[in-house]
Design an enzyme around this catalytic site. Structure first.
Site, short mmCIF file in Angstrom:
data_model
loop_
_atom_site.label_atom_id
_atom_site.label_comp_id
_atom_site.label_asym_id
_atom_site.label_seq_id
_atom_site.Cartn_x
_atom_site.Cartn_y
_atom_site.Cartn_z
N ALA A 67 0.87 -1.18 0.00
CA ALA A 67 0.00 0.00 0.00
C ALA A 67 0.90 1.23 0.00
O ALA A 67 1.23 1.80 1.04
CB ALA A 67 -0.91 -0.01 1.23
N ASP A 229 5.44 1.86 2.76
CA ASP A 229 4.31 0.94 2.79
C ASP A 229 3.37 1.40 3.90
O ASP A 229 3.67 1.24 5.09
CB ASP A 229 4.81 -0.49 3.04
N HIS A 230 2.23 1.95 3.50
CA HIS A 230 1.32 2.55 4.47
C HIS A 230 0.60 1.50 5.33
O HIS A 230 -0.10 1.85 6.28
CB HIS A 230 0.29 3.43 3.76
N ARG A 231 0.76 0.23 5.01
CA ARG A 231 0.23 -0.82 5.89
C ARG A 231 1.00 -0.84 7.20
O ARG A 231 0.47 -1.24 8.25
CB ARG A 231 0.35 -2.19 5.24
N VAL A 233 3.87 1.69 7.94
CA VAL A 233 4.46 2.98 8.31
C VAL A 233 3.38 4.05 8.26
O VAL A 233 2.67 4.19 7.25
CB VAL A 233 5.61 3.34 7.34
#
Length: 253
Positions: A67, A229-231, A233
Site C-alpha cells: 500500500a 508501505d502505508h500498511r 508505516v
C-alpha cells in the site's frame, strides 16, 4: 465474443493488450486486427529472461502487496563543498532518517501481518544497467565511515560492470536508496520491494531561488521522494524520517 477470441488466437494477439472500442468495453474484431497490424510492424515479441524477468516479477509483487504512499520535499544543499560526494551524503541522510524513525528500516511479513524492525541498516542501492534494474546491498551502512562507504560503492559498481556480482549480494536489503536524478527527474514514486517498507529517491540537483537567512538567494536544491508501505508505516513516521534526512543534508560538509 467467441468469434473475436478465435480471431485473436489465429492472429496471435494477447487480448490483455487490446484497447476495446465496443460498447461497454467490448473488444471487437477491428480492435484485434488493429493490434495485429501494429505487432506485425514491430516484429516478434521478446520474452523477458534473466534479470529483466526477475524485475518484472518483483514489480508485480510490489504492486499487488504494498500500500504505497509517497511524500516529497527539497533539501537545501547550498552549504556543501564543491567536491562533496552526493551518494555518501544521501546514505548519511538515510541513516539519520532511520535513527529518527527506526520503523522504516524494517521487514513486513504480509501473510502473518508481522513487522520486524531491524537494528542494522543493510542498504539496497538501485543501479540501472542495460539488463534491467539491479539492487545490490551495501551492508551495515550505519556503522561505516565515508571512506569505507565509498570503497564499498566503488567495489560494488566494479563488480556490477564486470558481471561478477554474487547472488547473495543482491539479497537482504532492509531499506533502499534510488539516486534516479543522476539520469533525470525531480520527483518520483519509487517502488517499495517487499519485505522492505521504504525507499528514498533523490532527484536531479538544480539551482533555485529560495528564502535563505531572511532573503532571496540562489541555492543548490536536492529534491527527495520517500515512498513507504502505508500498511506498516504511518504518515507521521515517514514525515519524521524525511525531516531528519533533510536536516542532515542541510549540514555543511
Amino acid at each position: 465474443m467467441p468469434a473475436v477470441r478465435a480471431l485473436a488466437r489465429k492472429l496471435g494477439v494477447d487480448l490483455a493488450i487490446v484497447t476495446p472500442s465496443g460498447a461497454d468495453g467490448v473488444i471487437t474484431s477491428a480492435d484485434v486486427e488493429r493490434v495485429a497490424r501494429i505487432l506485425a510492424e514491430s516484429g516478434p515479441a521478446e520474452p523477458l529472461r534473466g534479470f529483466r524477468r526477475a524485475m518484472a516479477r518483483n514489480m508485480a509483487l510490489a504492486r499487488s502487496e504494498v500500500a504505497a504512499a509517497t511524500i516529497v520535499d527539497d533539501a537545501d544543499i547550498g552549504s556543501w563543498s564543491k567536491d562533496a560526494d552526493t551518494t555518501i551524503r544521501l546514505i548519511r541522510a538515510l541513516v539519520a532518517g532511520c535513527r529518527a524513525e527506526p520503523s522504516l528500516n524494517a521487514w513486513f511479513e504480509g501473510q502473518t501481518m508481522a513487522r520486524r524492525v531491524l537494528g542494522k541498516i543493510d542498504l539496497g542501492v538501485a543501479v540501472d544497467l542495460p539488463e534491467g534494474l539491479f539492487v545490490p546491498v551495501l551492508r551495515d551502512v550505519g556503522n561505516r565511515d565515508a571512506a569505507d562507504l565509498r570503497a564499498g560503492l566503488d567495489r560494488m559498481r566494479a563488480d556490477m560492470a564486470a558481471r561478477r556480482m554474487l547472488p547473495e549480494e543482491l539479497r537482504g536489503a532492509t531499506i533502499t536508496l534510488s539516486n534516479f536524478g543522476m539520469i533525470a527527474g525531480k520527483y518520483a514514486a519509487p517502488v517499495v520491494l517487499p519485505p522492505t517498507v521504504a525507499i528514498l529517491g533523490a532527484g536531479r540537483i538544480r539551482m533555485d531561488v529560495v528564502a535563505f537567512e531572511g532573503a532571496p538567494a540562489i541555492r543548490r536544491i536536492l529534491p527527495l521522494s520517500l515512498t513507504f508501505d502505508h500498511r506498516v508505516v504511518s504518515g507521521g513516521e515517514a514525515g519524521r524520517f524525511l525531516a531528519a534526512a533533510l536536516e542532515e543534508l542541510a549540514k555543511p560538509e
